[in-house]
Design a protein around this motif. Structure first.
Motif, PDB file in Angstrom:
ATOM      1  N   ALA A   1     -10.250   2.063   6.985  1.00  0.00           N
ATOM      2  CA  ALA A   1     -10.820   1.146   5.983  1.00  0.00           C
ATOM      3  C   ALA A   1     -12.082   0.473   6.482  1.00  0.00           C
ATOM      4  O   ALA A   1     -12.962   0.126   5.699  1.00  0.00           O
ATOM      5  CB  ALA A   1      -9.783   0.096   5.581  1.00  0.00           C
TER       6      ALA A   1
ATOM      7  N   HIS B   1     -13.512  -8.512  10.262  1.00  0.00           N
ATOM      8  CA  HIS B   1     -12.892  -7.739   9.182  1.00  0.00           C
ATOM      9  C   HIS B   1     -11.766  -8.542   8.528  1.00  0.00           C
ATOM     10  O   HIS B   1     -11.616  -8.536   7.305  1.00  0.00           O
ATOM     11  CB  HIS B   1     -12.321  -6.418   9.718  1.00  0.00           C
ATOM     12  CG  HIS B   1     -13.378  -5.463  10.184  1.00  0.00           C
ATOM     13  ND1 HIS B   1     -13.260  -4.734  11.349  1.00  0.00           N
ATOM     14  CD2 HIS B   1     -14.578  -5.122   9.658  1.00  0.00           C
ATOM     15  CE1 HIS B   1     -14.331  -3.979  11.502  1.00  0.00           C
ATOM     16  NE2 HIS B   1     -15.148  -4.195  10.501  1.00  0.00           N
TER      17      HIS B   1
ATOM     18  N   HIS C   1      -9.992  -2.554  -1.319  1.00  0.00           N
ATOM     19  CA  HIS C   1      -8.754  -1.935  -1.795  1.00  0.00           C
ATOM     20  C   HIS C   1      -7.547  -2.680  -1.234  1.00  0.00           C
ATOM     21  O   HIS C   1      -6.562  -2.919  -1.937  1.00  0.00           O
ATOM     22  CB  HIS C   1      -8.691  -0.461  -1.357  1.00  0.00           C
ATOM     23  CG  HIS C   1      -9.676   0.400  -2.068  1.00  0.00           C
ATOM     24  ND1 HIS C   1     -10.744   0.985  -1.425  1.00  0.00           N
ATOM     25  CD2 HIS C   1      -9.773   0.754  -3.363  1.00  0.00           C
ATOM     26  CE1 HIS C   1     -11.457   1.676  -2.305  1.00  0.00           C
ATOM     27  NE2 HIS C   1     -10.884   1.550  -3.490  1.00  0.00           N
ATOM     28  N   VAL C   2      -7.639  -3.043   0.035  1.00  0.00           N
ATOM     29  CA  VAL C   2      -6.546  -3.795   0.669  1.00  0.00           C
ATOM     30  C   VAL C   2      -6.418  -5.159  -0.002  1.00  0.00           C
ATOM     31  O   VAL C   2      -5.312  -5.623  -0.321  1.00  0.00           O
ATOM     32  CB  VAL C   2      -6.815  -3.966   2.180  1.00  0.00           C
ATOM     33  CG1 VAL C   2      -5.649  -4.685   2.856  1.00  0.00           C
ATOM     34  CG2 VAL C   2      -7.061  -2.607   2.840  1.00  0.00           C
TER      35      VAL C   2
ATOM     36  N   MET D   1     -10.795   4.552   1.245  1.00  0.00           N
ATOM     37  CA  MET D   1     -10.287   3.175   1.220  1.00  0.00           C
ATOM     38  C   MET D   1     -11.278   2.242   1.904  1.00  0.00           C
ATOM     39  O   MET D   1     -11.820   2.563   2.945  1.00  0.00           O
ATOM     40  CB  MET D   1      -8.917   3.142   1.885  1.00  0.00           C
ATOM     41  CG  MET D   1      -8.592   1.796   2.479  1.00  0.00           C
ATOM     42  SD  MET D   1      -6.881   1.429   2.825  1.00  0.00           S
ATOM     43  CE  MET D   1      -6.036   1.580   1.319  1.00  0.00           C
ATOM     44  N   ARG D   2     -11.506   1.097   1.290  1.00  0.00           N
ATOM     45  CA  ARG D   2     -12.348   0.064   1.876  1.00  0.00           C
ATOM     46  C   ARG D   2     -11.543  -1.234   1.879  1.00  0.00           C
ATOM     47  O   ARG D   2     -10.437  -1.300   1.350  1.00  0.00           O
ATOM     48  CB  ARG D   2     -13.652  -0.133   1.084  1.00  0.00           C
ATOM     49  CG  ARG D   2     -14.454   1.116   0.818  1.00  0.00           C
ATOM     50  CD  ARG D   2     -15.145   1.660   2.033  1.00  0.00           C
ATOM     51  NE  ARG D   2     -16.070   0.700   2.634  1.00  0.00           N
ATOM     52  CZ  ARG D   2     -16.780   0.943   3.738  1.00  0.00           C
ATOM     53  NH1 ARG D   2     -16.649   2.095   4.342  1.00  0.00           N
ATOM     54  NH2 ARG D   2     -17.589   0.048   4.231  1.00  0.00           N
ATOM     55  N   LEU D   3     -12.164  -2.263   2.462  1.00  0.00           N
ATOM     56  CA  LEU D   3     -11.447  -3.537   2.575  1.00  0.00           C
ATOM     57  C   LEU D   3     -11.018  -4.073   1.209  1.00  0.00           C
ATOM     58  O   LEU D   3      -9.943  -4.665   1.080  1.00  0.00           O
ATOM     59  CB  LEU D   3     -12.342  -4.569   3.264  1.00  0.00           C
ATOM     60  CG  LEU D   3     -12.357  -4.567   4.790  1.00  0.00           C
ATOM     61  CD1 LEU D   3     -13.257  -5.670   5.312  1.00  0.00           C
ATOM     62  CD2 LEU D   3     -10.956  -4.735   5.362  1.00  0.00           C
TER      63      LEU D   3
ATOM     64  N   LEU E   1       0.846  -1.193   0.000  1.00  0.00           N
ATOM     65  CA  LEU E   1       0.000   0.000   0.000  1.00  0.00           C
ATOM     66  C   LEU E   1       0.881   1.242   0.000  1.00  0.00           C
ATOM     67  O   LEU E   1       1.950   1.251   0.626  1.00  0.00           O
ATOM     68  CB  LEU E   1      -0.910   0.005   1.239  1.00  0.00           C
ATOM     69  CG  LEU E   1      -1.894  -1.160   1.375  1.00  0.00           C
ATOM     70  CD1 LEU E   1      -2.693  -1.038   2.671  1.00  0.00           C
ATOM     71  CD2 LEU E   1      -2.834  -1.212   0.187  1.00  0.00           C
TER      72      LEU E   1
END
Lengths: 258, 386
Positions: A139, B302, B5-6, B1-3, A128
């Motif tokens: 997030a 999560h 994206h990770v 950003m959301r999950l 990232l």
């Protein structure tokens, strides 16, 4: 400084489970309260007692240095204080909240809403960018994407890295990575910053830069607990405790035992 | 950003592991798509074949002393004492449980008429149904439409010197020949064919029929079962199921289909295991990272979601690729199984959606334990370096 408190609009607000806060002054004076803290690790051999009955009270706005030699229990203390490791005995309260009395996943919510962690080896997520790393604590938070981004850019600017936001950690210097880690810790505007040997991997010049940043955060009213064995940075702390063999050397600071 | 994206970031960063995961799923999905596509194509081909063969069930009046000479009906010396069926009873066919499998019902009335001084067989039919049923009939002309029209079988036309457009008197009534059938090599060549109502009037048997030919498309049910059902609603009849060849082919297809399902199940199970091993490896390699997520306030759910999301993203890509590869493989493999027959691979959105769904289900199931394992990791691992 605006703390994220029980009145936050976050999806996982702690508000429903929080005990009533003590009076404002009392709360500020006993922002962190540790009572009879013990931590024992069950290994292959004999159990190892990492913490042996710690008692400590830290007022809000303090910059507390926790010092001691390797194996003295500093990191264990920080892990327990940060809600990452359940104590074998004792109690930890932050802002009146009994951390280990929180039900279910509320401890994770507490970490997200109340704490900012700065780790020794930065612990940035390598795939990232700097900006995305800073966004990481947000997030899982329900708030508009634009607002998240604006907040992350703001804290990156605060640590002097606005122009490096698109860089991956691998493209940043050690000092820059440390500052990204600090920005990540700050992005949620937490009431408490926990730093674990943040200068351990930095040269002396960068150490000074980073510690000046922490000092500035302290002057702005942040409560900071920093674990270190670096005596050079002791001068930045307004209070210091020394851990030895899982105990506070010399017992708890005067006036804090009760 | 959301999950997600990770999740996407991790897939990009660890692209070789992601590629392996996708490839694993592609192989499984493509295999299933190929087997299903081939099975479907071969089934459709067999159904078409069945249709081309014509009737596979014949309903005739029950009798003890009738000898067969045409379509299961005795005409011994053109002595038609056989009991007849009532045309009105045909409506009962639509009430049988397997009525949806009944494609064509073609009633026929047979009788003897005199044409140019010769006894000749007259067949009354519903032209639309009859010509649909007997696709092998090649007609020089057109089927009879009006009441005074007929079509002549090739032998009958030769014997009676009939040509398209001629007029011929049957029992004193004039009929126009609208077509002549090309030789079929069967008894159809001996017939004069006219409309059912016309034949009934001419033969003095209003509302009567001699037999019924039924085309039942039955790839997923036994023809015999339909025959029994027809016998139940048409008492006093003999119902005969035919088309042994097609039945054998259907049976072979059923075996192929069952075999396909077994192979697909084994492949899916194996790929789920590979997904499991791959995802476990991925989770173990990311222990520290997961510890960071937990330290930063990610709930266990999560972390579980993050791992499953990665698997799902890879699975969607694998589902799409697997469908395309599977269809390509079908094009290549089908000729080997179709034995020179004309078989078409059909692109169906439903199968495409099913392929993606299959990949996502297998990917998610294979990743479920690794995801739960990740969520249970001790976050203090992230601080281990101190």
């Amino acid at each position: 400084m605006t703390h994220v408190t029980a009145q936050t609009g976050a999806e996982d607000s702690l508000a429903p489970v929080l005990p009533s806060s003590p009076a404002q002054e009392e709360r500020a004076a006993r922002f962190i309260e540790v009572r009879g803290l013990e931590k024992t690790f069950a290994g292959d051999g004999a159990p190892v007692q990492a913490l042996r009955g710690l008692d400590l009270v830290v007022p809000e706005g303090s910059f507390l240095g926790v010092m001691g030699q390797s194996g003295s229990g500093k990191s264990t203390f920080l892990a327990v204080l940060g809600g990452l490791s359940h104590p074998s005995a004792g109690e930890v309260r932050v802002d009146g909240i009994d951390l280990y009395g929180l039900p279910g996943e509320r401890l994770a919510d507490f970490r997200r809403e109340y704490l900012g962690f700065v780790f020794q080896s930065f612990n940035l997520v390598p795939y990232l960018t700097a900006l995305e790393n800073v966004l990481l604590p947000l997030a899982v938070k329900r708030m508009p994407a634009a607002e998240k981004r604006a907040r992350a850019i703001e804290v990156l600017g605060r640590v002097g890295l606005a122009d490096r936001s698109r860089h991956l950690p691998g493209k940043l210097s050690g000092g820059e990575q440390e500052r990204v880690a600090i920005a990540r810790a700050l992005v949620n505007d937490p009431p408490l910053l926990l730093a674990d040997e943040p200068t351990g991997a930095l040269d002396s010049e960068t150490t000074t830069e980073v510690m000046e940043l922490f000092a500035e955060l302290h002057r702005e009213g942040n409560t900071i607990v920093m674990v270190t064995h670096n005596l050079e940075i002791r001068r930045y702390f307004d209070r210091t405790v020394v851990l030895k063999d899982g105990r506070l050397e010399g017992g708890p600071p005067a006036g804090e035992a009760g | 950003m959301r999950l997600h994206h990770v999740a996407l970031g991790n897939l990009r960063r660890r692209w070789s592991r992601a590629a392996f995961l996708v490839a694993t799923l592609v192989i499984g999905v493509a295999t299933v798509v190929t087997l299903l596509t081939m099975s479907r194509a071969l089934t459709v081909q067999a159904q078409n074949e069945l249709e081309t063969y014509g009737a596979n069930i014949v309903v005739a009046p029950r009798t003890d002393d009738l000898s067969l000479s045409y379509g299961g009906v005795a005409l011994g010396g053109v002595r038609l004492q056989a009991r007849e069926l009532r045309e009105a009873d045909l409506s009962r066919i639509s009430t049988i449980p397997n009525s949806r499998n009944v494609a064509i019902v073609a009633p026929e009335l047979l009788g003897a008429v005199e044409a140019k001084g010769r006894q000749t067989l007259l067949l009354g039919v519903r032209p639309g149904d009859e010509f649909e049923l007997k696709k092998w009939w090649r007609l020089d002309g057109r089927p009879p439409a009006a009441g005074d029209e007929l079509v002549a079988g090739s032998s009958a036309a030769r014997r009676l010197a009939l040509r398209n457009g001629d007029t011929v008197a049957l029992d004193g009534r004039d009929f126009r020949v609208t077509g002549v059938l090309e030789p079929t090599g069967s008894q159809d060549d001996e017939l004069l064919i006219t409309g059912l109502a016309t034949a009934q009037r001419l033969l003095g048997k209003p509302g009567k029929i001699t037999l019924v030919q039924v085309a039942a498309l039955c790839s997923d049910c036994p023809v015999e079962e339909i025959a029994v059902q027809l016998g139940d609603v048409l008492p006093g009849t003999t119902v005969t199921a035919m088309q042994q060849v097609t039945k054998n082919r259907m049976h072979a297809l059923d075996v192929f289909r069952t075999f396909s399902y077994v192979i697909a199940a084994v492949i899916i199970a194996v790929e789920a295991l590979v997904v499991f091993v791959t995802m476990m490896g991925s989770v173990n390699a990311r222990t520290r990272e997961i510890g960071i997520f937990r330290a930063l306030g990610f709930r266990r759910s999560h972390v579980t979601m993050l791992v499953l999301l990665e698997a799902a993203l890879a699975s969607v890509a694998a589902g799409i690729l697997g469908y395309l590869v599977g269809m390509g493989a079908s094009y290549l493999a089908l000729p080997l199984f179709a034995e020179g027959l004309h078989v078409t691979v059909v692109w169906t959105p439903l199968l495409a959606a099913g392929a993606v769904l299959l990949a996502v289900v297998v990917g998610s199931l294979g990743s479920l334990y690794p995801a739960l394992h990740a969520s249970r990791l001790d976050p203090t691992v992230a601080l281990r370096a101190v």
